[in-house]
Design a protein around this motif. Sequence first.
Motif, short mmCIF file in Angstrom:
data_model
loop_
_atom_site.label_atom_id
_atom_site.label_comp_id
_atom_site.label_asym_id
_atom_site.label_seq_id
_atom_site.Cartn_x
_atom_site.Cartn_y
_atom_site.Cartn_z
N TYR A 63 35.92 -50.07 75.01
CA TYR A 63 35.14 -48.70 74.64
C TYR A 63 36.19 -47.74 75.23
O TYR A 63 35.84 -46.53 75.37
N GLU B 196 38.67 -52.84 70.92
CA GLU B 196 37.52 -52.13 70.69
C GLU B 196 36.35 -52.26 71.86
O GLU B 196 35.74 -51.36 72.34
N LYS B 197 36.33 -53.64 72.29
CA LYS B 197 35.29 -53.90 73.54
C LYS B 197 35.58 -53.21 74.95
O LYS B 197 34.46 -53.32 75.39
N ARG C 56 26.96 -45.26 64.80
CA ARG C 56 27.39 -46.34 64.36
C ARG C 56 27.19 -46.41 62.66
O ARG C 56 26.08 -46.44 62.58
N CYS D 101 32.31 -51.19 65.30
CA CYS D 101 31.92 -50.65 66.85
C CYS D 101 30.77 -51.76 67.47
O CYS D 101 29.78 -52.00 66.73
N ALA E 255 36.33 -46.71 66.64
CA ALA E 255 36.40 -48.13 66.91
C ALA E 255 37.17 -48.92 65.84
O ALA E 255 37.89 -49.93 66.12
N CYS E 256 37.12 -48.20 64.66
CA CYS E 256 37.73 -49.00 63.49
C CYS E 256 39.20 -49.04 63.62
O CYS E 256 39.95 -49.73 62.55
N TYR E 257 39.66 -48.14 64.45
CA TYR E 257 41.49 -48.09 64.72
C TYR E 257 41.78 -49.27 65.50
O TYR E 257 43.02 -49.59 65.63
N PHE E 258 41.12 -49.88 66.13
CA PHE E 258 41.32 -50.91 67.32
C PHE E 258 41.07 -52.18 66.86
O PHE E 258 40.38 -52.60 65.99
N ARG F 290 38.74 -45.41 73.71
CA ARG F 290 39.10 -44.77 72.63
C ARG F 290 40.10 -43.92 72.46
O ARG F 290 40.28 -43.26 71.54
N ASP G 164 47.43 -51.02 72.23
CA ASP G 164 46.60 -52.06 71.31
C ASP G 164 47.83 -52.33 70.30
O ASP G 164 47.70 -53.65 69.82
#
Length: 66
Positions: A51, A48-49, A22, A14, A40-43, A53, A61
């Motif tokens: 934001y 991820e950047k 975080r 993240c 975030a860890c899914y992207f 979600r 993605d």
Amino acid sequence: MECKANKITDKCPCTWLSCSKRGHCCDCIAYHRERDELPACYFSPDAEKTYDRSFVNFAKDKGLIS
């Protein structure tokens, strides 16, 4: 259930550096799940950047939808 895991900030993907969740995976997952989001860890790093979600952004993605 209370999460007993250690904080893993150094491995968290993240980029929202001021987020209190975080590196605290259990708290992060619970927070995003309550909002119908993914953490975030899914992207990918680029997605991820943004934001964003959302599940729709996740599907875009991963190339599941255009």
